[in-house]
Every structure is written in structure tokens, then in C-alpha cells.
Design an enzyme around this catalytic site. Structure first.
Site, PDB file in Angstrom:
ATOM      1  CB  CYS A   8       6.866  -3.644  -2.056  1.00 50.16           C
ATOM      2  SG  CYS A   8       6.291  -5.193  -2.720  1.00 50.16           S
ATOM      3  N   PRO A   9       9.670  -5.481  -1.879  1.00 48.37           N
ATOM      4  CG  PRO A   9      10.710  -7.501  -2.590  1.00 48.37           C
ATOM      5  CD  PRO A   9      10.737  -5.983  -2.770  1.00 48.37           C
TER       6      PRO A   9
END
Length: 75
Positions: free
Chosen positions: A14-15
Site C-alpha cells: 500500500c498504496p
């Protein structure tokens, strides 16, 4: 399921899976389907929230052996 564009985000955290998917969506027309392949467990919840705010349609999410495959239809 047949996808119009596939984003392979395996090994990214993430992200980045979401960032790559957003770039992939830019290549698609309305009604086209994006397939995201990710190993980040957070992708499942990230995509549920993202499609809700972006107005896209979450078609399917499934997991097999730590790999998440997510299908999203572009609005």
C-alpha cells in the site's frame, strides 16, 4: 472473467496497488473491466473504499494462496 486491462501489483505494498490501478483505469473506457492482481492483504479493503468514492463498480474479489484478484468496472 474477461478483463480489458490487467494490473500486476504482486509484491507491492500500500498504496502502490491502488496507484497502479488508478493509472490502469485511465486507459479504459466506461464499462471496461480492470483486473488487479495483488499480494497486499490491504488491497481488498482499499479497493472497496476506492470504488465507492470513485463511483466504479466492484465486480469480484477473491483470494487464493495469498494472491488477491480484484475486478472493477469503470463508470
Amino acid at each position: 472473467m474477461k478483463a480489458d486491462w490487467t494490473v500486476d501489483a504482486k509484491g507491492l505494498s500500500c498504496p502502490m496497488p491502488l496507484v497502479r490501478a488508478k493509472k490502469g483505469m485511465d486507459r479504459l473506457n466506461s464499462g471496461d473491466v480492470l483486473e488487479l492482481i495483488s499480494t497486499d492483504p490491504g488491497s481488498k479493503n482499499d479497493f472497496k473504499a476506492w470504488v465507492r468514492t470513485a463511483g466504479h463498480e466492484l465486480i469480484d474479489v477473491h483470494e487464493a494462496d495469498g494472491v488477491y484478484t480484484i475486478y472493477v468496472k469503470k463508470k
